[in-house]
Write a protein that holds these residues in place. Structure first.
Motif, PDB file in Angstrom:
ATOM      1  N   LEU A 174       0.826  -1.207   0.000  1.00 26.37           N
ATOM      2  CA  LEU A 174       0.000   0.000   0.000  1.00 26.37           C
ATOM      3  C   LEU A 174       0.856   1.252   0.000  1.00 26.37           C
ATOM      4  O   LEU A 174       0.599   2.199  -0.772  1.00 26.37           O
ATOM      5  CB  LEU A 174      -0.928  -0.013   1.219  1.00 26.37           C
ATOM      6  CG  LEU A 174      -1.770   1.247   1.451  1.00 26.37           C
ATOM      7  CD1 LEU A 174      -2.707   1.492   0.273  1.00 26.37           C
ATOM      8  CD2 LEU A 174      -2.553   1.126   2.753  1.00 26.37           C
ATOM      9  N   LEU A 175       1.882   1.282   0.850  1.00 22.30           N
ATOM     10  CA  LEU A 175       2.746   2.460   0.924  1.00 22.30           C
ATOM     11  C   LEU A 175       3.473   2.696  -0.390  1.00 22.30           C
ATOM     12  O   LEU A 175       3.512   3.824  -0.897  1.00 22.30           O
ATOM     13  CB  LEU A 175       3.756   2.291   2.061  1.00 22.30           C
ATOM     14  CG  LEU A 175       4.788   3.418   2.205  1.00 22.30           C
ATOM     15  CD1 LEU A 175       4.102   4.751   2.476  1.00 22.30           C
ATOM     16  CD2 LEU A 175       5.785   3.087   3.313  1.00 22.30           C
ATOM     17  N   LEU A 176       4.034   1.646  -0.964  1.00 21.68           N
ATOM     18  CA  LEU A 176       4.774   1.793  -2.211  1.00 21.68           C
ATOM     19  C   LEU A 176       3.866   2.255  -3.344  1.00 21.68           C
ATOM     20  O   LEU A 176       4.275   3.038  -4.208  1.00 21.68           O
ATOM     21  CB  LEU A 176       5.451   0.470  -2.570  1.00 21.68           C
ATOM     22  CG  LEU A 176       6.594   0.042  -1.637  1.00 21.68           C
ATOM     23  CD1 LEU A 176       7.058  -1.365  -1.984  1.00 21.68           C
ATOM     24  CD2 LEU A 176       7.752   1.025  -1.709  1.00 21.68           C
ATOM     25  N   ARG A 177       2.640   1.795  -3.351  1.00 23.33           N
ATOM     26  CA  ARG A 177       1.691   2.227  -4.382  1.00 23.33           C
ATOM     27  C   ARG A 177       1.311   3.692  -4.211  1.00 23.33           C
ATOM     28  O   ARG A 177       0.994   4.386  -5.191  1.00 23.33           O
ATOM     29  CB  ARG A 177       0.447   1.343  -4.346  1.00 23.33           C
ATOM     30  CG  ARG A 177       0.650  -0.054  -4.938  1.00 23.33           C
ATOM     31  CD  ARG A 177      -0.605  -0.894  -4.797  1.00 23.33           C
ATOM     32  NE  ARG A 177      -0.485  -2.162  -5.526  1.00 23.33           N
ATOM     33  CZ  ARG A 177      -1.364  -3.158  -5.447  1.00 23.33           C
ATOM     34  NH1 ARG A 177      -2.434  -3.039  -4.650  1.00 23.33           N
ATOM     35  NH2 ARG A 177      -1.185  -4.265  -6.134  1.00 23.33           N
ATOM     36  N   ARG A 178       1.318   4.172  -2.974  1.00 28.44           N
ATOM     37  CA  ARG A 178       0.937   5.564  -2.719  1.00 28.44           C
ATOM     38  C   ARG A 178       2.040   6.546  -3.105  1.00 28.44           C
ATOM     39  O   ARG A 178       1.740   7.717  -3.369  1.00 28.44           O
ATOM     40  CB  ARG A 178       0.585   5.756  -1.239  1.00 28.44           C
ATOM     41  CG  ARG A 178      -0.699   5.088  -0.786  1.00 28.44           C
ATOM     42  CD  ARG A 178      -1.114   5.613   0.576  1.00 28.44           C
ATOM     43  NE  ARG A 178      -1.468   7.036   0.502  1.00 28.44           N
ATOM     44  CZ  ARG A 178      -1.583   7.834   1.556  1.00 28.44           C
ATOM     45  NH1 ARG A 178      -1.342   7.369   2.769  1.00 28.44           N
ATOM     46  NH2 ARG A 178      -1.913   9.095   1.411  1.00 28.44           N
ATOM     47  N   ILE A 179       3.278   6.114  -3.117  1.00 27.55           N
ATOM     48  CA  ILE A 179       4.394   7.020  -3.406  1.00 27.55           C
ATOM     49  C   ILE A 179       4.591   7.095  -4.913  1.00 27.55           C
ATOM     50  O   ILE A 179       4.958   6.109  -5.560  1.00 27.55           O
ATOM     51  CB  ILE A 179       5.680   6.548  -2.708  1.00 27.55           C
ATOM     52  CG1 ILE A 179       5.492   6.571  -1.186  1.00 27.55           C
ATOM     53  CG2 ILE A 179       6.860   7.435  -3.111  1.00 27.55           C
ATOM     54  CD1 ILE A 179       6.682   6.025  -0.410  1.00 27.55           C
ATOM     55  N   ASP A 180       4.370   8.276  -5.463  1.00 28.68           N
ATOM     56  CA  ASP A 180       4.463   8.478  -6.904  1.00 28.68           C
ATOM     57  C   ASP A 180       5.873   8.925  -7.283  1.00 28.68           C
ATOM     58  O   ASP A 180       6.091  10.024  -7.817  1.00 28.68           O
ATOM     59  CB  ASP A 180       3.429   9.513  -7.351  1.00 28.68           C
ATOM     60  CG  ASP A 180       3.342   9.619  -8.868  1.00 28.68           C
ATOM     61  OD1 ASP A 180       3.759   8.666  -9.549  1.00 28.68           O
ATOM     62  OD2 ASP A 180       2.876  10.670  -9.351  1.00 28.68           O
TER      63      ASP A 180
END
Length: 277
Positions: A174-180
């Protein structure tokens, strides 16, 4: 040299805020406009007792502004839940995420403090049922709780460990997906990523994280940087750390300046491939 006398001049961490975050990060404050690198992580990224932690060393060697978003009590819950951290990381040319342990996150068995993720808040009914003989009011820190539960019942603890490891993969994804932005996962530890689920010790950071867990999230990161500390770095101990005599035991559990120098050496050539484009 390390300051080992009470009254010695402590480090000035130049605490600062970014945006609307409630957290005080380590300064000096850097601009989050233009090109910069963002560093997310725990007490090692923050650089407790370290005059120049690895984000500062990377900045010196690359010339790129490095925003230190490390927080001493950080776990995945804090990182996912702080929109300002995600925003700052997303605006960076590259973000470095120190791999956190799997113990400091809320799950089906217990909850942790939303910002100080090392703090145990309360058990769930499920955990109470699994360990009916345990008085949970005696525990304030997650690691202390888990160490005790592992001694009470290794079989029940294995179920709890599996839950924590599965929750870590989901929360990290989830965190990695949120970081653009391209994210480098930084493995900063005294040991290499273990192969088996039962190998990681609770006291060995990042606690309970295995190689298989890293592989499960690899596809969401730009690269995994293995900065396992050398014997020389580990043996250097507290040499060069700035702390009072009262803080010596805490400092002894953390990597010193030699370790931070090694981590920067691992990161710089990788980061240059992302920041020079």
């Amino acid at each position: 040299m390390a300051y080992e006398m009470q009254g010695a001049q402590p480090l000035d961490y130049a605490p600062c805020r970014y945006g609307a975050s409630k957290l005080l990060f380590r300064g000096p404050k850097r601009s989050t406009e233009g090109r910069y690198a963002a560093f997310l992580g725990g007490i090692e990224t923050y650089g407790k007792f370290i005059e120049r932690p690895f984000p500062a060393l990377v900045e010196m060697q690359t010339g790129m502004a490095c925003v230190n978003l490390g927080w001493p009590n950080a776990g995945l819950d804090m990182l996912v839940g702080d929109d300002e951290i995600v925003r700052a990381a997303s605006g960076a040319a590259v973000a470095v995420l120190q791999v956190p342990g799997a113990q400091s996150l809320s799950n089906r068995y217990y909850s942790v403090h939303p910002r100080r993720n090392d703090r145990f808040v309360q058990p769930s009914p499920l955990l109470r049922a699994m360990f009916g003989e345990v008085d949970f009011t005696e525990f304030h820190f997650v690691r202390h709780l888990l160490r005790h539960l592992s001694h009470v019942s290794s079989e029940q603890f294995a179920l709890l460990r599996d839950e924590l490891q599965a929750a870590w993969v989901a929360r990290m994804t989830l965190l990695l997906r949120r970081i653009d932005a391209p994210v480098l996962l930084l493995w900063m530890s005294a040991h290499t990523p273990p192969e088996h689920a039962g190998d990681p010790e609770i006291c060995a950071d990042p606690a309970l994280v295995t190689r298989a867990m890293l592989e499960a999230v690899r596809g969401h990161a730009a690269q995994i940087v293995d900065a396992t500390l050398s014997h020389a770095a580990r043996s250097a101990g507290i040499a060069g750390m700035v702390h009072s005599e009262f803080e010596a035991n805490i400092a002894a559990e953390l990597p010193g300046p030699a370790a931070h120098k090694e981590v920067a050496q691992h990161l710089v050539p990788v980061m240059r491939r992302f920041t020079l484009n």
